[in-house]
Design a protein around this motif. Sequence first.
Motif, PDB file in Angstrom:
ATOM      1  N   ALA B 430      65.349  26.474  19.210  1.00  0.00           N
ATOM      2  CA  ALA B 430      63.982  26.277  19.854  1.00  0.00           C
ATOM      3  C   ALA B 430      63.953  25.428  20.933  1.00  0.00           C
ATOM      4  CB  ALA B 430      62.852  26.163  18.681  1.00  0.00           C
ATOM      5  N   VAL B 431      64.329  24.119  20.587  1.00  0.00           N
ATOM      6  CA  VAL B 431      64.233  22.836  21.878  1.00  0.00           C
ATOM      7  C   VAL B 431      64.903  23.617  22.915  1.00  0.00           C
ATOM      8  CG1 VAL B 431      65.085  20.651  22.304  1.00  0.00           C
ATOM      9  CG2 VAL B 431      63.865  21.048  20.112  1.00  0.00           C
ATOM     10  N   VAL B 432      66.169  24.031  22.902  1.00  0.00           N
ATOM     11  CA  VAL B 432      67.084  24.361  24.034  1.00  0.00           C
ATOM     12  C   VAL B 432      66.213  25.418  24.899  1.00  0.00           C
ATOM     13  CG1 VAL B 432      69.055  25.295  25.018  1.00  0.00           C
ATOM     14  CG2 VAL B 432      69.115  23.649  23.065  1.00  0.00           C
ATOM     15  N   LEU B 433      65.563  26.418  24.122  1.00  0.00           N
ATOM     16  CA  LEU B 433      64.989  27.627  24.665  1.00  0.00           C
ATOM     17  C   LEU B 433      63.577  27.136  25.533  1.00  0.00           C
ATOM     18  CD1 LEU B 433      65.180  30.566  22.294  1.00  0.00           C
ATOM     19  CD2 LEU B 433      66.246  30.348  24.440  1.00  0.00           C
ATOM     20  N   LEU B 434      63.112  26.283  24.759  1.00  0.00           N
ATOM     21  CA  LEU B 434      61.754  25.564  25.477  1.00  0.00           C
ATOM     22  C   LEU B 434      62.131  24.811  26.590  1.00  0.00           C
ATOM     23  CD1 LEU B 434      58.981  25.638  24.174  1.00  0.00           C
ATOM     24  CD2 LEU B 434      59.216  23.393  23.280  1.00  0.00           C
ATOM     25  N   ALA B 435      63.142  24.062  26.677  1.00  0.00           N
ATOM     26  CA  ALA B 435      63.549  23.037  27.745  1.00  0.00           C
ATOM     27  C   ALA B 435      64.079  24.182  29.128  1.00  0.00           C
ATOM     28  CB  ALA B 435      64.654  22.158  27.589  1.00  0.00           C
ATOM     29  N   VAL B 436      64.671  25.238  28.786  1.00  0.00           N
ATOM     30  CA  VAL B 436      64.926  26.110  29.814  1.00  0.00           C
ATOM     31  C   VAL B 436      63.845  27.027  30.227  1.00  0.00           C
ATOM     32  CG1 VAL B 436      66.353  28.204  29.949  1.00  0.00           C
ATOM     33  CG2 VAL B 436      67.239  26.400  28.745  1.00  0.00           C
ATOM     34  N   GLY B 437      62.968  27.377  29.327  1.00  0.00           N
ATOM     35  CA  GLY B 437      61.891  28.163  29.573  1.00  0.00           C
ATOM     36  C   GLY B 437      60.997  27.298  30.713  1.00  0.00           C
ATOM     37  N   ALA B 438      60.655  25.911  30.205  1.00  0.00           N
ATOM     38  CA  ALA B 438      59.711  24.953  30.888  1.00  0.00           C
ATOM     39  C   ALA B 438      60.454  24.722  32.193  1.00  0.00           C
ATOM     40  CB  ALA B 438      59.487  23.721  30.146  1.00  0.00           C
ATOM     41  N   GLY B 439      61.773  24.690  32.370  1.00  0.00           N
ATOM     42  CA  GLY B 439      62.372  24.570  33.578  1.00  0.00           C
ATOM     43  C   GLY B 439      62.211  25.404  34.463  1.00  0.00           C
ATOM     44  N   LEU B 440      62.638  26.993  33.998  1.00  0.00           N
ATOM     45  CA  LEU B 440      62.249  28.253  34.798  1.00  0.00           C
ATOM     46  C   LEU B 440      60.893  28.222  35.381  1.00  0.00           C
ATOM     47  CD1 LEU B 440      64.525  30.515  32.962  1.00  0.00           C
ATOM     48  CD2 LEU B 440      65.008  29.679  35.228  1.00  0.00           C
ATOM     49  N   GLN B 449      59.153  19.228  39.980  1.00  0.00           N
ATOM     50  CA  GLN B 449      58.612  18.711  38.623  1.00  0.00           C
ATOM     51  C   GLN B 449      59.704  19.314  37.323  1.00  0.00           C
ATOM     52  OE1 GLN B 449      56.037  17.803  36.707  1.00  0.00           O
ATOM     53  NE2 GLN B 449      55.213  16.798  38.700  1.00  0.00           N
ATOM     54  N   VAL B 450      60.728  20.084  37.928  1.00  0.00           N
ATOM     55  CA  VAL B 450      61.747  20.561  36.805  1.00  0.00           C
ATOM     56  C   VAL B 450      62.454  19.403  36.046  1.00  0.00           C
ATOM     57  CG1 VAL B 450      63.833  21.858  36.747  1.00  0.00           C
ATOM     58  CG2 VAL B 450      62.066  22.616  38.419  1.00  0.00           C
ATOM     59  N   TRP B 451      62.886  18.472  36.910  1.00  0.00           N
ATOM     60  CA  TRP B 451      63.780  17.585  36.267  1.00  0.00           C
ATOM     61  C   TRP B 451      62.685  16.729  35.267  1.00  0.00           C
ATOM     62  CZ3 TRP B 451      67.846  15.022  34.440  1.00  0.00           C
ATOM     63  CH2 TRP B 451      67.704  13.697  34.414  1.00  0.00           C
ATOM     64  N   PRO B 452      61.579  16.083  35.592  1.00  0.00           N
ATOM     65  CA  PRO B 452      60.720  15.543  34.709  1.00  0.00           C
ATOM     66  C   PRO B 452      60.424  16.433  33.837  1.00  0.00           C
ATOM     67  CG  PRO B 452      59.763  15.436  36.914  1.00  0.00           C
ATOM     68  CD  PRO B 452      61.284  16.327  36.963  1.00  0.00           C
ATOM     69  N   VAL B 453      59.825  17.441  33.821  1.00  0.00           N
ATOM     70  CA  VAL B 453      59.335  18.304  32.613  1.00  0.00           C
ATOM     71  C   VAL B 453      60.499  18.557  31.623  1.00  0.00           C
ATOM     72  CG1 VAL B 453      58.630  20.663  31.953  1.00  0.00           C
ATOM     73  CG2 VAL B 453      57.583  19.453  33.861  1.00  0.00           C
ATOM     74  N   VAL B 454      61.757  18.761  32.114  1.00  0.00           N
ATOM     75  CA  VAL B 454      62.904  19.428  31.242  1.00  0.00           C
ATOM     76  C   VAL B 454      63.329  18.040  30.643  1.00  0.00           C
ATOM     77  CG1 VAL B 454      65.184  19.879  30.878  1.00  0.00           C
ATOM     78  CG2 VAL B 454      63.755  21.413  32.342  1.00  0.00           C
ATOM     79  N   THR B 455      63.589  16.964  31.010  1.00  0.00           N
ATOM     80  CA  THR B 455      63.663  15.836  30.293  1.00  0.00           C
ATOM     81  C   THR B 455      62.627  15.231  29.368  1.00  0.00           C
ATOM     82  OG1 THR B 455      62.750  14.335  32.309  1.00  0.00           O
ATOM     83  CG2 THR B 455      65.059  14.759  31.912  1.00  0.00           C
ATOM     84  N   PHE B 758      52.345  17.955  25.712  1.00  0.00           N
ATOM     85  CA  PHE B 758      52.089  17.082  26.930  1.00  0.00           C
ATOM     86  C   PHE B 758      53.304  17.304  27.776  1.00  0.00           C
ATOM     87  CE2 PHE B 758      49.673  14.346  23.761  1.00  0.00           C
ATOM     88  CZ  PHE B 758      48.779  13.932  24.801  1.00  0.00           C
ATOM     89  N   ALA B 759      54.460  17.596  27.298  1.00  0.00           N
ATOM     90  CA  ALA B 759      55.705  17.633  28.211  1.00  0.00           C
ATOM     91  C   ALA B 759      55.665  18.654  29.056  1.00  0.00           C
ATOM     92  CB  ALA B 759      56.869  17.529  27.123  1.00  0.00           C
ATOM     93  N   VAL B 760      55.339  20.098  28.617  1.00  0.00           N
ATOM     94  CA  VAL B 760      55.483  21.017  29.439  1.00  0.00           C
ATOM     95  C   VAL B 760      54.449  20.997  30.520  1.00  0.00           C
ATOM     96  CG1 VAL B 760      56.431  22.786  27.671  1.00  0.00           C
ATOM     97  CG2 VAL B 760      54.037  22.368  27.972  1.00  0.00           C
ATOM     98  N   SER B 761      53.290  20.452  30.323  1.00  0.00           N
ATOM     99  CA  SER B 761      52.245  20.144  31.369  1.00  0.00           C
ATOM    100  C   SER B 761      52.492  19.123  32.157  1.00  0.00           C
ATOM    101  CB  SER B 761      50.812  20.194  30.656  1.00  0.00           C
ATOM    102  OG  SER B 761      50.825  19.255  29.812  1.00  0.00           O
TER     103      SER B 761
END
Lengths: 58, 801
Positions: B430-440, B449-455, B758-761
Amino acid sequence: MSVIFLLIAASTIVAVVFLAAFTWAVRSGQYEDDRSPAVRMLGDDRPAVPTNPSNNTK
Amino acid sequence: MPQQVGEVVRCYHCGDACGGDHLKAEDHDFCCQGCHAVYGLLQESGLCDYYALSERPGAKVEQDGHAMRAELFDLPEVRDRLVEYSEDGITRVTFHIPQMHCSSCIWLLEHLQRIDAAVLRSRVRFTSKELTVTFREERMSLRALVELLRRLGYGPSLDGRGKASTGDRGPGVPRILYLRLGIAAFAFGNIMLFSFPEYLGADASDDQLKRGFQFLSLVFALPVVFFSSTDYFRSAWAGLRTRQVNIDQPIALGIIALFARSVWDVATGIGPGYFDSLAGLLFFLLVGRWYQAYTYGALSFDRGLNDFLPLVVLRRTGDAEEPVAVGDLRPGDRIVVRDQELVPVDAVLVAGEGHIDNSFITGEPLPVRRAAGEVVKAGGRQRGAAIELQVLRAFADSHLKRLWEEHAAGTDRPGMPRLIDAVARRFTVAVVLLAVGAGLYWWGRDTAQVWPVVTAVLIVACPCALALSMPFTYGHTIRLLGRRGLFLRDAEVVERIASVDTTVFDKTGTLTERGAHAVRFVGPAPDPVTLARVRSLAHNSLHPLSAVLFHHLRGHAGHATEVAEEVGAGVRGEVDGHRVRIGSASFTGGEERPRSNGSAHVHVSVDGAHLGHFEISKRARTGMATVVGATACLTDTYLLTGDLSVDKDVADVFAPHQVRTGCSPVDKAVFVRGLQAKGRRVLMVGDGLNDAGALRQSDVGITVSETSAALTPASDAILDVRAFGDLPAALRLARSARRIVRASLLLSLGYNITGVAFAVSGQLTPLIAAILMPLSSVTVVGFVSLAVWLRARRLGLSTRN
């Protein structure tokens, strides 16, 4: 304000000294036995005098 | 002052109940000669403070073949294993002394120099039960030192441990973990201080100061990442290589993300980074690890067969007797086994009369009689005069060794999926999917914003609270049960106990008491004077049943004279002018009565008149019916026994279809396997080595142990008899613990979801991370600790037993 750098340097050194003391304590095995040191102080260390009265009589 | 507890007089030294005519000396009561001797020794040396520190602290001095075992310490191989250094006649050795259990033990063992001046210094390491002694070897041999310890009731064991503790060995918390935890705590505290100006809103004029603090934080975070976290990286990498998802992977990912993001932020001057969260994360995680090691490491479960058997036995060649290692015995050798010694190999009795106590193997305490020509199996203990045997099989082929190996081979139990692994698998994906999804998502809108949001997603999704909930819930459970007297091997055992739906009890030694017997007189009750006379005669007999009668009967009569014992029949003698006979029916002129299995009859006649007989049978444990009844409410229950029939008081608490009689050790294991084939999860409660196969086959094996130094085969858990009544409550607590873990997982997931929002936004500021991370850890740990404690209190398990 520059005096604060001096203070920070001093406090950091003190902190590192305590960290070193902690490291020493761990390495010397003080954290491995938390029971016997507490008991060690309970017994008194009087010299080995026989309390058996028969030994004292002439 | 006599140590009177109700009716029972307790031994001043060891606290065991004293028999009818125990020793009295200087107002103290002693149960046996051994205890009295230790008292005398201590008093001579002015060491009676021993009795002031704890009440009745002594270990009963067991006479099991010590005379011979001490010779062992003269052998160079044994010496080499124990001696740390020896120079100029001064030697330092380290012993493992399993009997050590209280403050008094520590005190006495550290004052050995008062008993013998050849001892220069002795130091105890209580957690690992080790004693290090420095002594003058020219004045006292190693063997003499061992004999001194034995006389005090602290005979060292030779269980493969040797030499002194250097580094990480044995149970307990490894040193490196303390260092990792200390470094993390140090960095956490300091970095938090350095972060205050940032959070409290230092203005632009303090820019220089803020930059300085940021770099200092970076420096302090380095040892946290490269020293404190290495275990997580290693475990995550090991999981990756074997293509297995584990809980350490999202943690490692989180640590890397935190560090990389923070270094980037500081280097580019964007902000202060998340160093305080990073150090805090490691601190809390390592506290969890420490607690886990602290609670699980207290007990060593893995005991080898060599702990139980003598290593050396006397071999007779012609008229000479020489000690020889048990492993070197060949079929055909003649060996001599003395009173209280174990027969180490399968052998045929050649000379003497065997009274073999097989309690170590079967749990049955009543010795069986063996005549010349009969086979004695390894593991039996001789009670009576020395016997001579001819070795039948070498040690490696003996019945006992095979039983043990069958038992020891099964360390890899059919794996039950651990809850944490199942959760971790889904969580990581779930975490990996979420990080990739937010990045995309941000890739299409705002690439910056990609780097800050993914991290940020990886940081906030780090399952810190998740990883803490289980060690603390199960750790508390193990600690509370341990205080009651049920010792569990590790957290996994709690989980397995919680899933049990069938309980199988062994009878002998588990539901019945090992040492105690129920004695009943069948026939018109004789008057007390007669009973006292019978007792007086029984005192003169070596037969084990006589010993039982002697301890059971009360009263004093004159000494028995003209005592004659007839092998296989009984004993007769004259007491107060009356001819008393006890023994078999024919010996006393009575008639044989049918007897229920497991019980023995001792007939009595006085002056030629047959009075009746004593029926001696095993006694059910106190509260046995309640325990079985309460367990039956939670799981199905079965009873297995090697006996052919079951005493009424035990049979009454089981339905007939739940009882299996006449089970061999193999039958027991097969029965358990049969239940498992039907999809049952089986808890086996047993005691002797004859249950070893079933204990291993079952999902959870609990060994009932009568004394702390008892010989018990390794299993998942050891149940002290004083905690026998807690068994059903322990089952309930384990089930509650599993529910508590589930609830805490939901709680920590809630925190993760809040953080991810908080993170994805793109709003996860260092301040929010710094609050969220410790808050989630502390609330989860607090919740599970409180929940387990409250549950234990309701079940009556929160106090020491």
